[in-house]
Design a protein around this motif. Structure first.
Motif, mmCIF file in Angstrom:
data_model
loop_
_atom_site.group_PDB
_atom_site.id
_atom_site.type_symbol
_atom_site.label_atom_id
_atom_site.label_comp_id
_atom_site.label_asym_id
_atom_site.label_seq_id
_atom_site.Cartn_x
_atom_site.Cartn_y
_atom_site.Cartn_z
ATOM 1 N N SER A 37 0.825 -1.217 0.000
ATOM 2 C CA SER A 37 0.000 0.000 0.000
ATOM 3 C C SER A 37 0.858 1.266 0.000
ATOM 4 O O SER A 37 0.362 2.350 -0.301
ATOM 5 C CB SER A 37 -0.953 0.012 1.193
ATOM 6 O OG SER A 37 -0.266 0.338 2.398
ATOM 7 N N LYS A 38 2.135 1.120 0.344
ATOM 8 C CA LYS A 38 3.045 2.268 0.370
ATOM 9 C C LYS A 38 3.548 2.614 -1.026
ATOM 10 O O LYS A 38 4.203 3.617 -1.227
ATOM 11 C CB LYS A 38 4.227 2.016 1.309
ATOM 12 C CG LYS A 38 3.816 1.690 2.735
ATOM 13 C CD LYS A 38 2.911 2.766 3.290
ATOM 14 C CE LYS A 38 2.347 2.374 4.625
ATOM 15 N NZ LYS A 38 1.238 3.213 5.041
ATOM 16 N N GLY A 39 3.252 1.764 -2.003
ATOM 17 C CA GLY A 39 3.575 2.074 -3.395
ATOM 18 C C GLY A 39 4.819 1.374 -3.911
ATOM 19 O O GLY A 39 5.339 0.438 -3.299
ATOM 20 N N LYS A 40 5.259 1.881 -5.046
ATOM 21 C CA LYS A 40 6.415 1.310 -5.732
ATOM 22 C C LYS A 40 7.626 1.280 -4.798
ATOM 23 O O LYS A 40 7.846 2.214 -4.042
ATOM 24 C CB LYS A 40 6.730 2.154 -6.970
ATOM 25 C CG LYS A 40 7.817 1.598 -7.834
ATOM 26 C CD LYS A 40 8.007 2.458 -9.075
ATOM 27 C CE LYS A 40 9.137 1.901 -9.915
ATOM 28 N NZ LYS A 40 9.349 2.683 -11.119
ATOM 29 N N GLY A 41 8.383 0.194 -4.867
ATOM 30 C CA GLY A 41 9.563 0.077 -4.023
ATOM 31 C C GLY A 41 9.282 -0.555 -2.679
ATOM 32 O O GLY A 41 10.081 -0.451 -1.753
ATOM 33 N N TYR A 42 8.144 -1.236 -2.565
ATOM 34 C CA TYR A 42 7.796 -1.817 -1.268
ATOM 35 C C TYR A 42 8.804 -2.873 -0.819
ATOM 36 O O TYR A 42 9.023 -3.053 0.371
ATOM 37 C CB TYR A 42 6.374 -2.391 -1.267
ATOM 38 C CG TYR A 42 6.196 -3.658 -2.085
ATOM 39 C CD1 TYR A 42 6.356 -4.909 -1.505
ATOM 40 C CD2 TYR A 42 5.870 -3.586 -3.431
ATOM 41 C CE1 TYR A 42 6.187 -6.065 -2.242
ATOM 42 C CE2 TYR A 42 5.695 -4.735 -4.173
ATOM 43 C CZ TYR A 42 5.857 -5.964 -3.580
ATOM 44 O OH TYR A 42 5.699 -7.114 -4.318
ATOM 45 N N GLU A 43 9.467 -3.538 -1.782
ATOM 46 C CA GLU A 43 10.480 -4.521 -1.407
ATOM 47 C C GLU A 43 11.639 -3.847 -0.665
ATOM 48 O O GLU A 43 12.146 -4.364 0.333
ATOM 49 C CB GLU A 43 11.025 -5.261 -2.638
ATOM 50 C CG GLU A 43 9.992 -6.087 -3.374
ATOM 51 C CD GLU A 43 9.397 -5.353 -4.562
ATOM 52 O OE1 GLU A 43 9.398 -4.094 -4.583
ATOM 53 O OE2 GLU A 43 8.907 -6.034 -5.477
ATOM 54 N N SER A 44 12.045 -2.681 -1.155
ATOM 55 C CA SER A 44 13.107 -1.917 -0.490
ATOM 56 C C SER A 44 12.657 -1.447 0.888
ATOM 57 O O SER A 44 13.458 -1.389 1.823
ATOM 58 C CB SER A 44 13.512 -0.711 -1.334
ATOM 59 O OG SER A 44 14.088 -1.136 -2.547
ATOM 60 N N LEU A 45 11.392 -1.125 1.015
ATOM 61 C CA LEU A 45 10.851 -0.711 2.307
ATOM 62 C C LEU A 45 10.891 -1.873 3.307
ATOM 63 O O LEU A 45 11.228 -1.683 4.478
ATOM 64 C CB LEU A 45 9.419 -0.196 2.140
ATOM 65 C CG LEU A 45 8.750 0.400 3.368
ATOM 66 C CD1 LEU A 45 9.567 1.562 3.915
ATOM 67 C CD2 LEU A 45 7.342 0.848 3.028
ATOM 68 N N ILE A 46 10.580 -3.068 2.834
ATOM 69 C CA ILE A 46 10.674 -4.254 3.695
ATOM 70 C C ILE A 46 12.119 -4.440 4.139
ATOM 71 O O ILE A 46 12.400 -4.681 5.319
ATOM 72 C CB ILE A 46 10.144 -5.513 2.978
ATOM 73 C CG1 ILE A 46 8.639 -5.397 2.731
ATOM 74 C CG2 ILE A 46 10.471 -6.775 3.772
ATOM 75 C CD1 ILE A 46 8.061 -6.470 1.825
ATOM 76 N N LYS A 47 13.062 -4.312 3.205
ATOM 77 C CA LYS A 47 14.482 -4.459 3.537
ATOM 78 C C LYS A 47 14.897 -3.410 4.567
ATOM 79 O O LYS A 47 15.581 -3.717 5.538
ATOM 80 C CB LYS A 47 15.341 -4.325 2.287
ATOM 81 C CG LYS A 47 16.823 -4.433 2.563
ATOM 82 C CD LYS A 47 17.631 -4.251 1.267
ATOM 83 C CE LYS A 47 19.101 -4.280 1.566
ATOM 84 N NZ LYS A 47 19.695 -2.973 1.689
#
Length: 60
Positions: A37-47
């Motif tokens: 829901s935070k948008g593009k790049g959520y994988e980086s946000l998880i990291k």
């Protein structure tokens, strides 16, 4: 931001990113939905969230 002058480049050091490895983890649907829901790049946000957890819990 100040302009980068010759003095800056005299002491500048190249920092290479830490190598990454692709992996598969299982996340609860609600957790994954929140990050997505935070948008593009959520994988980086998880990291980033995982790195912050490690840093704050002195696990490194």
């Amino acid at each position: 931001m100040p302009e980068l002058d010759r003095q800056f480049w005299k002491t500048a050091k190249m920092v290479k990113p830490v190598s990454q490895e692709a992996t598969l983890i299982q996340l609860d649907r609600d957790i994954l939905d929140w990050f997505k829901s935070k948008g593009k790049g959520y994988e980086s946000l998880i990291k980033s969230a995982l790195c912050s957890y490690i840093e704050h819990n002195s696990l490194l």
